[in-house]
Design an enzyme around this catalytic site. Structure first.
Site, PDB file in Angstrom:
ATOM      1  N   PRO A   1       0.830  -1.218   0.000  1.00 61.33           N
ATOM      2  CA  PRO A   1       0.000   0.000   0.000  1.00 61.33           C
ATOM      3  C   PRO A   1       0.862   1.266   0.000  1.00 61.33           C
ATOM      4  O   PRO A   1       0.531   2.252  -0.652  1.00 61.33           O
ATOM      5  CB  PRO A   1      -0.801  -0.120   1.304  1.00 61.33           C
ATOM      6  CG  PRO A   1      -0.848  -1.586   1.583  1.00 61.33           C
ATOM      7  CD  PRO A   1       0.453  -2.151   1.082  1.00 61.33           C
ATOM      8  N   TYR A   2       1.990   1.234   0.723  1.00 58.58           N
ATOM      9  CA  TYR A   2       2.879   2.405   0.747  1.00 58.58           C
ATOM     10  C   TYR A   2       3.415   2.703  -0.647  1.00 58.58           C
ATOM     11  O   TYR A   2       3.341   3.839  -1.146  1.00 58.58           O
ATOM     12  CB  TYR A   2       4.037   2.149   1.716  1.00 58.58           C
ATOM     13  CG  TYR A   2       5.127   3.203   1.619  1.00 58.58           C
ATOM     14  CD1 TYR A   2       4.898   4.502   2.052  1.00 58.58           C
ATOM     15  CD2 TYR A   2       6.374   2.897   1.076  1.00 58.58           C
ATOM     16  CE1 TYR A   2       5.893   5.475   1.944  1.00 58.58           C
ATOM     17  CE2 TYR A   2       7.367   3.860   0.967  1.00 58.58           C
ATOM     18  CZ  TYR A   2       7.125   5.144   1.405  1.00 58.58           C
ATOM     19  OH  TYR A   2       8.104   6.101   1.292  1.00 58.58           O
ATOM     20  N   ALA A   3       3.972   1.678  -1.306  1.00 56.54           N
ATOM     21  CA  ALA A   3       4.564   1.875  -2.635  1.00 56.54           C
ATOM     22  C   ALA A   3       3.491   2.357  -3.620  1.00 56.54           C
ATOM     23  O   ALA A   3       3.746   3.258  -4.434  1.00 56.54           O
ATOM     24  CB  ALA A   3       5.204   0.577  -3.107  1.00 56.54           C
TER      25      ALA A   3
ATOM     26  N   SER B   1       0.879   4.078  -2.931  1.00 53.08           N
ATOM     27  CA  SER B   1       0.538   5.477  -2.643  1.00 53.08           C
ATOM     28  C   SER B   1       1.598   6.411  -3.226  1.00 53.08           C
ATOM     29  O   SER B   1       1.278   7.492  -3.718  1.00 53.08           O
ATOM     30  CB  SER B   1       0.362   5.707  -1.135  1.00 53.08           C
ATOM     31  OG  SER B   1       1.619   5.777  -0.479  1.00 53.08           O
ATOM     32  N   LYS B   2       2.856   5.994  -3.202  1.00 54.95           N
ATOM     33  CA  LYS B   2       3.912   6.840  -3.767  1.00 54.95           C
ATOM     34  C   LYS B   2       3.794   6.885  -5.302  1.00 54.95           C
ATOM     35  O   LYS B   2       4.058   7.923  -5.917  1.00 54.95           O
ATOM     36  CB  LYS B   2       5.294   6.349  -3.337  1.00 54.95           C
ATOM     37  CG  LYS B   2       5.621   6.669  -1.874  1.00 54.95           C
ATOM     38  CD  LYS B   2       5.712   8.177  -1.635  1.00 54.95           C
ATOM     39  CE  LYS B   2       6.150   8.536  -0.230  1.00 54.95           C
ATOM     40  NZ  LYS B   2       6.154   9.956   0.055  1.00 54.95           N
TER      41      LYS B   2
END
Ligand SMILES: NC(=O)c1ccc[n+]([C@@H]2O[C@H](COP(=O)([O-])OP(=O)(O)OC[C@H]3O[C@@H](n4cnc5c(N)ncnc54)[C@H](O)[C@@H]3O)[C@@H](O)[C@H]2O)c1
Length: 319
Positions: free
Chosen positions: A149-151, A153-154
């Site tokens: 999810p972090y990647a 979002s970036k």
């Protein structure tokens, strides 16, 4: 130059504020310390920043508050957000809010300024957008393959910044690779390794330690960020900010325990979903556009971080 730094109470943001104010720029530090992964640490740093002469500080939640004052700058260095692959699982809402929505609102506020008064916006992205590197270092033109999810979002943040560039905003995306050094976030590997080793406990390692990273000292990251803020660059361009030589986690551990003078004891933990087996920065574009390559080797950089951990412990002991 009037520079706004978002995420100023954070690890990278704090160093960027220090460097900008040392270079004589007018700095507005922006953060919402309660949004940090480590709110107590961020609150303490925020209080230090707010008390410093020469730095103005504004507590602003980029996902909620009015951003007109934040956009009133020559340059906005946008580092605020929720970092970390591991902590992003199960935290999708917070990730969307503090990474995607916060960036979208910030870019919109910058776009609302009259065309001649729009700031340039330097945006923190991440090596995680590539997924795992193969047999060669990742170049900026490589397809994105976010695996957490972090990647993701970036990758979305990058799309927003590219769209804004198409609409006339000067944006630059810096893909940071595993940043370390003094004041590193408490959830990050070296921070946890040094603290547990100093406590005489085994080091918690995710997976078998064979994964490798383009570990990049924060001093080098700050240098690249300041050049990116100052130079005229093609709008919407992405630039890798990472050390050109990846190091395996187990080799970094050997170096770190060697510097500490302790025996390396490891406690293996399950690998984290979405964690890249290898990150590896191709630095051709950074060299060409920013005149930048990382100059801090891992042994020197780790010694620097370890000295900081020791100093903090000493302060607590005598304090
Ligand atoms: N540290 C790394 O290795 C690394 C690697 C790749 C990318 N990045 C990116 O670089 C940036 C800085 O990373 P860091 O390690 O300094 O993280 P950090 O967590 O130390 O700093 C981020 C700061 O943003 C603030 N923040 C979060 N949501 C906010 C909101 N809605 N409004 C205002 N402030 C908010 C937090 O309070 C925190 O102080 C992040 O965008 C991160 O994703 C970091």
């Amino acid at each position: 130059m009037r520079v706004v730094v978002t995420g100023a109470a954070g690890f990278v943001g704090g160093h960027v504020v220090d460097a900008l104010s040392a270079a004589g720029h007018e700095v507005l530090a922006v953060d919402a310390p309660e949004r940090s992964l480590a709110p107590e640490v961020a609150r303490r740093r925020w209080a230090d920043l707010a008390a410093r002469a020469g730095v103005a500080a504004a507590e602003v939640d980029l996902a909620v508050d009015d951003l007109d004052a934040v956009a009133a700058a020559d340059v906005v260095v946008h580092l605020a957000g929720r970092p970390g692959v591991r902590d992003s699982w199960g935290a999708e809402r917070a990730i969307r809010r503090d990474n995607v929505r916060a960036t979208e609102r910030l870019l919109a506020a910058c776009m609302r300024r009259p065309a001649t008064l729009r700031p340039k916006v330097v945006v923190a992205s991440s090596s995680s957008v590539y997924g795992s590197a193969g047999r060669r270092p990742n170049r900026e033109g490589d397809p994105l393959n976010p695996a957490s999810p972090y990647a993701a979002s970036k990758a979305e943040v990058e799309r927003l910044a590219e769209t804004a560039a198409g609409d006339g905003l000067r944006t630059v995306l810096l893909r940071y690779f595993s940043v370390y050094g003094p004041r590193q976030r408490p959830d990050m590997a070296f921070h946890r390794f040094v603290e547990t080793a100093l406590d005489g406990r085994p080091l918690p390692v995710f997976g078998d330690g064979r994964s490798s990273r383009s570990f990049t000292h924060v001093r080098d990251v700050v240098a690249a960020t300041l050049v990116a803020a100052a130079e005229d660059l093609p709008p919407g361009i992405a630039v890798n900010v990472g050390h050109h030589e990846p190091v395996a986690v187990r080799d970094a551990i050997a170096m770190l325990t060697g510097i500490l003078g302790v025996r390396a004891q490891i406690r293996r933990e399950a690998p984290v979903a979405g964690d890249a087996a290898r990150t590896w920065a191709d630095t051709g574009r950074a060299r060409e556009l920013l005149g930048w390559t990382a100059t801090t080797g891992l042994a020197e950089g780790l010694a620097d971080q370890i000295a900081w951990h020791r100093a903090v412990r000493e302060e607590v002991r005598v304090g």
